[in-house]
Design a protein around this motif. Sequence first.
Motif, PDB file in Angstrom:
ATOM      1  N   LEU A 561       0.824  -1.204   0.000  1.00  0.00           N
ATOM      2  CA  LEU A 561       0.000   0.000   0.000  1.00  0.00           C
ATOM      3  C   LEU A 561       0.859   1.255   0.000  1.00  0.00           C
ATOM      4  CD1 LEU A 561      -2.811  -0.994   2.538  1.00  0.00           C
ATOM      5  CD2 LEU A 561      -2.907  -1.000   0.050  1.00  0.00           C
ATOM      6  N   ASN A 562       1.976   1.211   0.721  1.00  0.00           N
ATOM      7  CA  ASN A 562       2.841   2.381   0.783  1.00  0.00           C
ATOM      8  C   ASN A 562       3.574   2.603  -0.531  1.00  0.00           C
ATOM      9  OD1 ASN A 562       3.647   4.553   2.326  1.00  0.00           O
ATOM     10  ND2 ASN A 562       5.519   3.551   3.021  1.00  0.00           N
ATOM     11  N   LEU A 563       3.764   1.531  -1.290  1.00  0.00           N
ATOM     12  CA  LEU A 563       4.475   1.647  -2.561  1.00  0.00           C
ATOM     13  C   LEU A 563       3.675   2.466  -3.578  1.00  0.00           C
ATOM     14  CD1 LEU A 563       7.048   0.694  -4.016  1.00  0.00           C
ATOM     15  CD2 LEU A 563       5.734  -1.257  -4.870  1.00  0.00           C
ATOM     16  N   ALA A 564       2.358   2.588  -3.368  1.00  0.00           N
ATOM     17  CA  ALA A 564       1.515   3.350  -4.304  1.00  0.00           C
ATOM     18  C   ALA A 564       1.537   4.844  -4.022  1.00  0.00           C
ATOM     19  CB  ALA A 564       0.079   2.834  -4.230  1.00  0.00           C
ATOM     20  N   ARG A 565       2.248   5.271  -2.979  1.00  0.00           N
ATOM     21  CA  ARG A 565       2.273   6.687  -2.609  1.00  0.00           C
ATOM     22  C   ARG A 565       3.381   7.408  -3.354  1.00  0.00           C
ATOM     23  NH1 ARG A 565       4.060   6.897   2.273  1.00  0.00           N
ATOM     24  NH2 ARG A 565       3.462   9.068   2.577  1.00  0.00           N
ATOM     25  N   GLU A 566       3.040   8.538  -3.987  1.00  0.00           N
ATOM     26  CA  GLU A 566       4.007   9.269  -4.801  1.00  0.00           C
ATOM     27  C   GLU A 566       5.084   9.962  -3.967  1.00  0.00           C
ATOM     28  OE1 GLU A 566       1.803  11.977  -7.180  1.00  0.00           O
ATOM     29  OE2 GLU A 566       0.851  10.424  -8.417  1.00  0.00           O
ATOM     30  N   ASP A 567       4.781  10.248  -2.690  1.00  0.00           N
ATOM     31  CA  ASP A 567       5.755  10.980  -1.876  1.00  0.00           C
ATOM     32  C   ASP A 567       6.707  10.051  -1.121  1.00  0.00           C
ATOM     33  OD1 ASP A 567       3.727   9.982  -0.349  1.00  0.00           O
ATOM     34  OD2 ASP A 567       3.384  11.792   0.830  1.00  0.00           O
ATOM     35  N   LEU A 568       6.704   8.754  -1.466  1.00  0.00           N
ATOM     36  CA  LEU A 568       7.602   7.819  -0.779  1.00  0.00           C
ATOM     37  C   LEU A 568       9.063   8.193  -1.008  1.00  0.00           C
ATOM     38  CD1 LEU A 568       8.047   5.238   0.837  1.00  0.00           C
ATOM     39  CD2 LEU A 568       7.877   3.942  -1.298  1.00  0.00           C
ATOM     40  N   ALA A 569       9.429   8.553  -2.223  1.00  0.00           N
ATOM     41  CA  ALA A 569      10.819   8.913  -2.510  1.00  0.00           C
ATOM     42  C   ALA A 569      11.260  10.123  -1.689  1.00  0.00           C
ATOM     43  CB  ALA A 569      10.982   9.201  -4.002  1.00  0.00           C
ATOM     44  N   ASP A 570      10.377  11.101  -1.531  1.00  0.00           N
ATOM     45  CA  ASP A 570      10.724  12.285  -0.727  1.00  0.00           C
ATOM     46  C   ASP A 570      10.934  11.912   0.735  1.00  0.00           C
ATOM     47  OD1 ASP A 570      10.520  13.853  -2.977  1.00  0.00           O
ATOM     48  OD2 ASP A 570       8.410  14.359  -2.623  1.00  0.00           O
ATOM     49  N   GLU A 571      10.113  10.987   1.254  1.00  0.00           N
ATOM     50  CA  GLU A 571      10.259  10.571   2.649  1.00  0.00           C
ATOM     51  C   GLU A 571      11.577   9.828   2.855  1.00  0.00           C
ATOM     52  OE1 GLU A 571       6.802   8.283   3.473  1.00  0.00           O
ATOM     53  OE2 GLU A 571       5.447  10.021   3.573  1.00  0.00           O
ATOM     54  N   ILE A 572      11.958   8.993   1.889  1.00  0.00           N
ATOM     55  CA  ILE A 572      13.238   8.284   1.994  1.00  0.00           C
ATOM     56  C   ILE A 572      14.395   9.275   1.994  1.00  0.00           C
ATOM     57  CG2 ILE A 572      14.779   6.679   0.800  1.00  0.00           C
ATOM     58  CD1 ILE A 572      12.276   5.207  -0.208  1.00  0.00           C
ATOM     59  N   GLU A 573      14.354  10.234   1.093  1.00  0.00           N
ATOM     60  CA  GLU A 573      15.420  11.227   1.007  1.00  0.00           C
ATOM     61  C   GLU A 573      15.515  12.032   2.291  1.00  0.00           C
ATOM     62  OE1 GLU A 573      17.367  14.950   0.404  1.00  0.00           O
ATOM     63  OE2 GLU A 573      15.185  14.754   0.655  1.00  0.00           O
ATOM     64  N   HIS A 574      14.362  12.371   2.882  1.00  0.00           N
ATOM     65  CA  HIS A 574      14.355  13.157   4.120  1.00  0.00           C
ATOM     66  C   HIS A 574      14.940  12.357   5.275  1.00  0.00           C
ATOM     67  CE1 HIS A 574      12.465  14.786   7.826  1.00  0.00           C
ATOM     68  NE2 HIS A 574      12.773  15.945   7.252  1.00  0.00           N
ATOM     69  N   ALA A 575      14.562  11.075   5.385  1.00  0.00           N
ATOM     70  CA  ALA A 575      15.074  10.240   6.468  1.00  0.00           C
ATOM     71  C   ALA A 575      16.589  10.071   6.367  1.00  0.00           C
ATOM     72  CB  ALA A 575      14.381   8.879   6.437  1.00  0.00           C
ATOM     73  N   LEU A 576      17.120   9.881   5.161  1.00  0.00           N
ATOM     74  CA  LEU A 576      18.565   9.740   4.977  1.00  0.00           C
ATOM     75  C   LEU A 576      19.295  11.033   5.329  1.00  0.00           C
ATOM     76  CD1 LEU A 576      18.530   7.763   1.601  1.00  0.00           C
ATOM     77  CD2 LEU A 576      19.298   6.884   3.812  1.00  0.00           C
ATOM     78  N   ARG A 577      18.736  12.153   4.913  1.00  0.00           N
ATOM     79  CA  ARG A 577      19.384  13.433   5.169  1.00  0.00           C
ATOM     80  C   ARG A 577      19.420  13.757   6.656  1.00  0.00           C
ATOM     81  NH1 ARG A 577      16.213  16.269   2.576  1.00  0.00           N
ATOM     82  NH2 ARG A 577      15.113  17.370   4.246  1.00  0.00           N
ATOM     83  N   VAL A 578      18.311  13.518   7.365  1.00  0.00           N
ATOM     84  CA  VAL A 578      18.259  13.814   8.794  1.00  0.00           C
ATOM     85  C   VAL A 578      19.245  12.948   9.570  1.00  0.00           C
ATOM     86  CG1 VAL A 578      16.800  13.696  10.844  1.00  0.00           C
ATOM     87  CG2 VAL A 578      15.900  14.671   8.731  1.00  0.00           C
ATOM     88  N   ALA A 579      19.344  11.650   9.180  1.00  0.00           N
ATOM     89  CA  ALA A 579      20.231  10.732   9.899  1.00  0.00           C
ATOM     90  C   ALA A 579      21.685  10.870   9.456  1.00  0.00           C
ATOM     91  CB  ALA A 579      19.748   9.293   9.696  1.00  0.00           C
ATOM     92  N   GLY A 580      21.911  11.529   8.342  1.00  0.00           N
ATOM     93  CA  GLY A 580      23.276  11.675   7.845  1.00  0.00           C
ATOM     94  C   GLY A 580      23.852  10.387   7.326  1.00  0.00           C
ATOM     95  N   VAL A 581      23.046   9.598   6.649  1.00  0.00           N
ATOM     96  CA  VAL A 581      23.465   8.294   6.146  1.00  0.00           C
ATOM     97  C   VAL A 581      23.540   8.346   4.628  1.00  0.00           C
ATOM     98  CG1 VAL A 581      22.827   5.860   5.968  1.00  0.00           C
ATOM     99  CG2 VAL A 581      22.481   7.084   8.122  1.00  0.00           C
ATOM    100  N   ALA A 582      24.552   7.701   4.076  1.00  0.00           N
ATOM    101  CA  ALA A 582      24.689   7.637   2.621  1.00  0.00           C
ATOM    102  C   ALA A 582      23.570   6.792   2.033  1.00  0.00           C
ATOM    103  CB  ALA A 582      26.041   7.054   2.240  1.00  0.00           C
ATOM    104  N   PRO A 583      22.939   7.222   0.939  1.00  0.00           N
ATOM    105  CA  PRO A 583      21.832   6.458   0.351  1.00  0.00           C
ATOM    106  C   PRO A 583      22.237   5.048  -0.067  1.00  0.00           C
ATOM    107  CG  PRO A 583      21.941   8.675  -0.574  1.00  0.00           C
ATOM    108  CD  PRO A 583      23.177   8.490   0.230  1.00  0.00           C
ATOM    109  N   GLN A 584      23.524   4.831  -0.433  1.00  0.00           N
ATOM    110  CA  GLN A 584      23.958   3.519  -0.885  1.00  0.00           C
ATOM    111  C   GLN A 584      23.878   2.459   0.203  1.00  0.00           C
ATOM    112  OE1 GLN A 584      25.588   6.360  -1.346  1.00  0.00           O
ATOM    113  NE2 GLN A 584      25.222   6.651  -3.551  1.00  0.00           N
ATOM    114  N   ARG A 585      23.769   2.876   1.453  1.00  0.00           N
ATOM    115  CA  ARG A 585      23.718   1.925   2.566  1.00  0.00           C
ATOM    116  C   ARG A 585      22.295   1.506   2.923  1.00  0.00           C
ATOM    117  NH1 ARG A 585      27.030   4.108   7.498  1.00  0.00           N
ATOM    118  NH2 ARG A 585      26.729   1.920   8.144  1.00  0.00           N
TER     119      ARG A 585
END
Length: 760
Positions: A561-585
């Motif tokens: 159900l979450n995969l159908a949401r268009e803002d999923l990519a933005d949420e992933i990018e925000h979580a990585l940026r806040v935690a300071g984690v490289a996206p490749q990990r």
Amino acid sequence: MEWLGLHFFTELTADGQVVLNCTHDPFLVLLAYLVACVGGFATLDMAERVGHSENPASQRLWRWIGAGCLAGGIWAMHFIGMLAFQAPVEIQYELPVTLASLLIALFASWLAMHTLSHPQLSIRQYIQAAICIGLGIAIMHYVGMAAMRSNAMTYYEPVLFILSIVIAIGASLAALLLSSRLREGSGLLHQLVKFSASLVLGAGIISMHFTGMAAFSLVLPTGSPLTLPGDNNHLQLGLTVAVITLLIIGSSISAALADKKLQHKERDLQRVNTLLGQLDQARMSLQEVANYDALTNLINRRGFNQIFAEKLLQKTDEGGMLAVMFLDIDHFKRINDSLGHDAGDELLKVLAQHIKGSVRSHEDVVARFGGDEFCLLISLREREEARAMAQRIMLKMKEPIELSGRRMVMTTSIGISLFPEDGTTCEELLKHADLALYQSKGGGRNGLNFFSPNLRTRATLELALEEELRHALHENTGLILHYQPIFDLQTAQVSKLEALVRWQHPVHGLLTPDRFIAIAEANGLIAELDNWVLRKACEDLSELSRQGYEELHIAVNCSPLNLAREDLADEIEHALRVAGVAPQRLELEVTENALMVNIANSLVLLRQIRALGVSLSIDEFGTGYSSLAYLKRLPLNSLKIDRSFIQDIPKSTQDMEIVQAIIVMAHTLHLQVITEGVETLEQYEFLQRNGCDFVQGYLLSRPVPLAELRPVLSEINQRQHGHTISPLSPVRGTAAPGSTDLFPGIPGYHATASIVRPIR
């Protein structure tokens, strides 16, 4: 010259005859004009009443009343005009002739009203009628003058005589035309026009009379004695005739006015009755619309509830059983998605007829509640009748249906509740039937289930869990992540972790995802839950970096159900940026069925996620319905073979061949292969020999919280470095630590870890 008993002259002879000088009383002349105007007004009013009356008897009545008013007005005007005539000789009037003139006036007036009773006449017909009426009035006038008796002889001047007849015809034509034009209309302006027309008609009538009087001369023959007029009461008589005539005409006009108001009221009442009838029809139509489904012509939920309440009262008083059946068409959404809603509507019509044809026509009630959901109300004597009815419906539903050029077979899931066994109110029985339907759908569909108290207990627990899960998400309490190591067979080190959410419930203990994920998906909490897992995993990954695990990756599951949401990519990018984690990990795991629901949208979203640098993996590969054609289009990094293909290795040769084929196929598509559910050394060695890239399972470790992860990783890496393979802890047939039986006695709600399908 004499013609028709009348004496005409062109000039008098000079043989001693004396032409008498005659005058008229001005007051009586004005009084005659007034009577003529009132008579004309009455004629117009009665013509209007005749035109508006719908009853033939009423039309005849008003025609005669109008004829009487017109005749009375003309004759009274003539009589008063004769009384206004003053001559130097004594004049008397013969009564029978005078009355004959009244009858002639009545005939002419009846002819006028008869003409006006026709709704439409041509101008030619109006002229013909006007000639007849005008001649009648002229005859009335000259017959009335013939009633004069005196010593003098009467003579008529021919030109004025003919002119009077022409005026009578013209006045008659004017009266007919005005009456026909003024029969329609209302209001003050209409009345003013009618009054003005009455003055014109009165002027025409009196003009005819005095033109005839102007043509009239009294001649005293030679040797005739001159008898002087005695005292007469012409003024009093004229007033009397005028008053009587005006009273009669006024009464007739008042009666016409009262009838007009009454007729208006009757028409208003008819309009009201018509409106009431239309309102009744509209109410019945609205009631039908409100109680019936427009697509299938079955009753809807509202109509069903009304009948249900009546049936319950009847069964409560008389005794007996009722069965409430909820039906849901299995996988109906696929029809709408693939063939369109029009095809879905046609299918619903056919299925509605199938259901209706499977029940007893008079005793049972079939309703459509909306979408593909139907409800039946059945009177029965024993429980098994409901089962037999449900099985008959299920068998009928399986008959092939031709739709949009395709031949398809539909199935249905059914839930049943019984009165009075499962409830005594509409709400209880409908709710319990719905719970039974939910169990049928959860049990694989195409089945039937009766309500049982365990279902109510489960529903109550799920409702409580929903509220508590919502609170846990909002307050960020109770939810934790456990991590299961993923071992890299090439480097012989743990290179990945799979993040698995757990819920430390204050009452039920540690709950695994199978206890609450479905609840989150059903109640709109799954997006918030997935986002929490994503953010927490990124935070823990940052913490692992501080502990020295800079190269470690974390895989996070994504709900379909979450995969159908268009803002999923933005949420992933925000979580990585806040935690300071490289996206490749970070690696996102999605099931192949979730990807195939809408491949076009999935492609767009996955490409956005890959553009961030996040890896993508297909989870539970082999259990869905993906194809190579789609796999090669997806921007994937790896696929995870489902544990169901591993559990029987090395006993199942077929499973071994399937796993080998999947590994070869994945490597051909340049995808890495992860195998989950590895629990024995034989499985591990088989995968290692066949080129699997990563393994995951209880052979290495069960999922553990972050605080316990470091020693587990160290032990796995050290063991593998020394090439010693052995499970860290015996998990075969044991319960996961901290877990409890949440739904005792309910199939599918146990907390025991199994080698067949370990709890994730």
